[in-house]
Design a protein around this motif. Structure first.
Motif, PDB file in Angstrom:
ATOM      1  N   ARG A  68      46.638  92.981 -54.175  1.00  0.00           N
ATOM      2  CA  ARG A  68      47.330  93.704 -53.108  1.00  0.00           C
ATOM      3  C   ARG A  68      46.863  93.327 -51.708  1.00  0.00           C
ATOM      4  NH1 ARG A  68      47.450  99.774 -55.706  1.00  0.00           N
ATOM      5  NH2 ARG A  68      49.170  99.386 -57.140  1.00  0.00           N
ATOM      6  N   LYS A  69      45.574  93.020 -51.563  1.00  0.00           N
ATOM      7  CA  LYS A  69      45.003  92.843 -50.225  1.00  0.00           C
ATOM      8  C   LYS A  69      44.478  91.433 -49.963  1.00  0.00           C
ATOM      9  CE  LYS A  69      43.909  97.643 -49.695  1.00  0.00           C
ATOM     10  NZ  LYS A  69      43.985  98.249 -48.410  1.00  0.00           N
ATOM     11  N   ALA A  70      44.877  90.478 -50.779  1.00  0.00           N
ATOM     12  CA  ALA A  70      44.364  89.112 -50.649  1.00  0.00           C
ATOM     13  C   ALA A  70      44.553  88.555 -49.245  1.00  0.00           C
ATOM     14  CB  ALA A  70      45.035  88.205 -51.685  1.00  0.00           C
ATOM     15  N   GLY A  71      45.647  88.895 -48.608  1.00  0.00           N
ATOM     16  CA  GLY A  71      45.934  88.382 -47.276  1.00  0.00           C
ATOM     17  C   GLY A  71      45.025  88.911 -46.183  1.00  0.00           C
ATOM     18  N   THR A  72      44.220  89.916 -46.493  1.00  0.00           N
ATOM     19  CA  THR A  72      43.326  90.491 -45.476  1.00  0.00           C
ATOM     20  C   THR A  72      41.944  89.852 -45.482  1.00  0.00           C
ATOM     21  OG1 THR A  72      42.457  92.255 -46.893  1.00  0.00           O
ATOM     22  CG2 THR A  72      44.511  92.715 -45.698  1.00  0.00           C
ATOM     23  N   ILE A  73      41.648  89.035 -46.486  1.00  0.00           N
ATOM     24  CA  ILE A  73      40.320  88.425 -46.605  1.00  0.00           C
ATOM     25  C   ILE A  73      40.267  87.210 -45.702  1.00  0.00           C
ATOM     26  CG2 ILE A  73      38.643  87.381 -48.165  1.00  0.00           C
ATOM     27  CD1 ILE A  73      40.055  88.951 -50.438  1.00  0.00           C
ATOM     28  N   ARG A  74      39.301  87.185 -44.802  1.00  0.00           N
ATOM     29  CA  ARG A  74      39.177  86.102 -43.824  1.00  0.00           C
ATOM     30  C   ARG A  74      37.821  85.434 -43.950  1.00  0.00           C
ATOM     31  NH1 ARG A  74      43.947  86.391 -43.642  1.00  0.00           N
ATOM     32  NH2 ARG A  74      45.139  87.595 -42.157  1.00  0.00           N
ATOM     33  N   GLY A  75      37.797  84.123 -43.748  1.00  0.00           N
ATOM     34  CA  GLY A  75      36.544  83.387 -43.673  1.00  0.00           C
ATOM     35  C   GLY A  75      36.162  82.701 -44.965  1.00  0.00           C
ATOM     36  N   GLU A  76      35.478  81.586 -44.815  1.00  0.00           N
ATOM     37  CA  GLU A  76      34.972  80.834 -45.959  1.00  0.00           C
ATOM     38  C   GLU A  76      33.937  81.661 -46.708  1.00  0.00           C
ATOM     39  OE1 GLU A  76      35.866  77.711 -47.038  1.00  0.00           O
ATOM     40  OE2 GLU A  76      37.469  77.869 -45.563  1.00  0.00           O
ATOM     41  N   GLY A  77      33.971  81.583 -48.013  1.00  0.00           N
ATOM     42  CA  GLY A  77      32.963  82.244 -48.821  1.00  0.00           C
ATOM     43  C   GLY A  77      33.057  83.745 -48.864  1.00  0.00           C
ATOM     44  N   ARG A  78      34.148  84.309 -48.402  1.00  0.00           N
ATOM     45  CA  ARG A  78      34.257  85.763 -48.303  1.00  0.00           C
ATOM     46  C   ARG A  78      34.826  86.413 -49.560  1.00  0.00           C
ATOM     47  NH1 ARG A  78      30.847  87.524 -45.505  1.00  0.00           N
ATOM     48  NH2 ARG A  78      31.939  89.465 -45.603  1.00  0.00           N
ATOM     49  N   VAL A  79      35.480  85.647 -50.422  1.00  0.00           N
ATOM     50  CA  VAL A  79      36.133  86.247 -51.588  1.00  0.00           C
ATOM     51  C   VAL A  79      35.111  86.946 -52.478  1.00  0.00           C
ATOM     52  CG1 VAL A  79      37.522  85.797 -53.660  1.00  0.00           C
ATOM     53  CG2 VAL A  79      38.022  84.584 -51.531  1.00  0.00           C
ATOM     54  N   GLY A  80      34.025  86.269 -52.796  1.00  0.00           N
ATOM     55  CA  GLY A  80      33.012  86.865 -53.663  1.00  0.00           C
ATOM     56  C   GLY A  80      32.393  88.115 -53.071  1.00  0.00           C
ATOM     57  N   ALA A  81      32.066  88.057 -51.792  1.00  0.00           N
ATOM     58  CA  ALA A  81      31.472  89.217 -51.129  1.00  0.00           C
ATOM     59  C   ALA A  81      32.457  90.384 -51.090  1.00  0.00           C
ATOM     60  CB  ALA A  81      31.029  88.845 -49.708  1.00  0.00           C
ATOM     61  N   TRP A  82      33.708  90.085 -50.818  1.00  0.00           N
ATOM     62  CA  TRP A  82      34.748  91.114 -50.767  1.00  0.00           C
ATOM     63  C   TRP A  82      34.897  91.764 -52.140  1.00  0.00           C
ATOM     64  CZ3 TRP A  82      39.464  92.386 -52.863  1.00  0.00           C
ATOM     65  CH2 TRP A  82      40.278  93.251 -52.126  1.00  0.00           C
ATOM     66  N   LEU A  83      34.989  90.943 -53.188  1.00  0.00           N
ATOM     67  CA  LEU A  83      35.136  91.476 -54.543  1.00  0.00           C
ATOM     68  C   LEU A  83      33.916  92.300 -54.949  1.00  0.00           C
ATOM     69  CD1 LEU A  83      36.783  88.444 -56.326  1.00  0.00           C
ATOM     70  CD2 LEU A  83      37.806  90.709 -56.017  1.00  0.00           C
ATOM     71  N   TYR A  84      32.730  91.859 -54.542  1.00  0.00           N
ATOM     72  CA  TYR A  84      31.516  92.599 -54.872  1.00  0.00           C
ATOM     73  C   TYR A  84      31.558  93.992 -54.248  1.00  0.00           C
ATOM     74  CZ  TYR A  84      26.605  93.750 -55.461  1.00  0.00           C
ATOM     75  OH  TYR A  84      25.444  94.374 -55.807  1.00  0.00           O
ATOM     76  N   ARG A  85      31.939  94.064 -52.990  1.00  0.00           N
ATOM     77  CA  ARG A  85      32.027  95.381 -52.324  1.00  0.00           C
ATOM     78  C   ARG A  85      33.050  96.277 -53.008  1.00  0.00           C
ATOM     79  NH1 ARG A  85      31.754  92.091 -47.874  1.00  0.00           N
ATOM     80  NH2 ARG A  85      33.966  92.348 -47.424  1.00  0.00           N
TER      81      ARG A  85
END
Length: 103
Positions: free
Chosen positions: A66-83
């Protein structure tokens, strides 16, 4: 292999972009393959029951869809998913505690 790069060298940000721009399900599935073990680890450290852990796993990747388009920056996917996984696990623990108290 580190979670951020596939064996073919495609980075998380490229996969995320493919999913956001074109709804590429294979790109999304690769992100799930990369990060499901990490989310499962969050659930294990949170000592969730198996059904609660499955709910957290699903909720985490539903949030990504749902919110994939809000994730910005290199290497942020893992940190975002962890949170997201930590928050979802905390909510699951709270629900379980409330259910146990009410029983």
């Amino acid at each position: 292999r580190r979670p951020g790069a596939a064996s073919n060298g495609e980075e998380d940000s490229a996969l995320l972009g493919r999913y956001v721009r074109g709804g590429d399900c294979e790109a999304f599935e690769e992100l799930v393959r990369r990060y499901a073990p990490m989310v499962t680890g969050v659930c294990g450290r949170s000592r969730l029951q198996p059904h609660d852990a499955e709910d957290v796993l699903q909720a985490t990747f539903l949030a990504l869809a749902r919110k994939a388009g809000t994730i910005r920056g290199e290497g942020r996917v893992g940190a975002w998913l962890y949170r997201v996984a930590c928050r979802a696990a905390g909510a699951a623990r709270g629900r379980a505690a409330g259910a146990a108290a009410g029983a």
